[in-house]
Enzyme design. Structure first.
Site, short mmCIF file in Angstrom:
data_model
loop_
_atom_site.label_atom_id
_atom_site.label_comp_id
_atom_site.label_asym_id
_atom_site.label_seq_id
_atom_site.Cartn_x
_atom_site.Cartn_y
_atom_site.Cartn_z
NE ARG A 1 39.02 -17.21 0.60
CZ ARG A 1 37.75 -16.81 0.63
NH1 ARG A 1 37.37 -15.91 1.52
NH2 ARG A 1 36.88 -17.32 -0.21
CB ILE B 1 39.15 -27.18 7.50
CG1 ILE B 1 39.42 -28.62 7.04
CG2 ILE B 1 40.45 -26.49 7.91
CD1 ILE B 1 40.05 -29.53 8.07
CE LYS C 1 36.86 -29.63 -3.54
NZ LYS C 1 38.21 -29.05 -3.73
CE1 TYR D 1 33.94 -27.73 -2.65
CE2 TYR D 1 33.19 -29.42 -1.11
CZ TYR D 1 34.14 -28.49 -1.51
OH TYR D 1 35.28 -28.32 -0.76
#
Length: 250
Positions: free
Chosen positions: A20, A191, A162, A158
């Site tokens: 997805r 996004i 990253k 997170y």
């Protein structure tokens, strides 16, 4: 039908987290460019909709299920992938979030996030890189995040995962550049995906106010940059972080 003169014709591309959102858009864009796309998700059937979109775009692909944080699952996945031929494109997109304030974040939440987002990308890259360097124009693209560049309250795990992708990509770029392999990071901002769909309206307005283009990005915006890096047009770009955030971090 896919244009036989498309830029990625004849290439095999692996995309993790392809069920997805950004991963699906990348898989479809690479297939539209002529690549045969090997879509990876955590469960069987997870990429069925992605394969349907690929077919509708005139491309070709197949699906695999694997937990990229599990070395045994990676080994089994790689055996299946290389049995059909060496891939020349790897997009490490699989990722999870386990947000929480720094003082309340558990070690388990930190470890799970790092294991999928960073360790998984390391494991799969390491397992495929020998076969990739025997294929034409090998490319590795890591899907990072602007949070990995700026940090973010409530996302220490997170952000760390990253940020780690940047060091990983640059180390691979230096070590394997002599073999023609490029390694880069694409760092999206906010996004429009399932992960951002439920943002409170006030938060959404605050985000939009910080974006120079005054809109959230789309998965297609990110996919286009990944496709560029995978193509011959991006052949002299390596060890770089390409930020796709509409001007949010300028």
């Amino acid at each position: 039908m896919t244009n036989p003169n498309a830029p990625l014709t004849g290439r095999r591309a692996v995309v993790t987290g392809a069920s997805r959102g950004i991963g699906r858009a990348i898989a479809v864009e690479l297939a539209r460019g002529g690549a045969h796309v090997l879509c990876v998700s955590t469960r069987a059937g997870g990429c069925d909709d992605t394969l349907r979109e690929i077919a509708a775009a005139g491309g070709s692909g197949e699906a695999f299920a694997a937990d990229v944080s599990n070395p045994d699952a990676i080994a089994a996945l790689v055996d299946k992938i290389v049995s059909g031929g060496a891939p020349s494109i790897l997009v490490n997109n699989a990722g999870v979030t386990k947000d929480g304030s720094f003082l309340r974040m558990t070690a388990a939440d930190f470890d799970q996030t790092v294991n999928v987002n960073l360790r998984g990308a390391f494991l799969l890259s390491q397992a495929l890189i020998r076969s990739m360097t025997k294929a034409p124009s090998p490319r590795i693209v890591f899907v990072g995040s602007v949070v990995g560049l700026t940090g973010n309250a409530g996302q220490a795990n997170y952000a760390a995962s990253k940020a780690g992708l940047v060091g990983l990509a640059r180390s691979i770029a230096k070590e394997f550049g002599s073999r023609g392999l490029t390694a880069n990071v694409v760092a999206p901002g906010f996004i429009e995906t399932d992960m951002t769909a439920n943002l409170p309206e006030k938060v959404r307005e605050q985000i939009l106010a910080s974006v120079a283009l005054r809109r959230l990005g789309t998965p297609a915006d990110v996919a286009a940059v990944v496709a560029f890096l995978a193509s011959d047009a991006g052949a002299y770009v390596t060890g770089q972080v390409l930020v796709v955030d509409g001007g949010m971090t300028i």
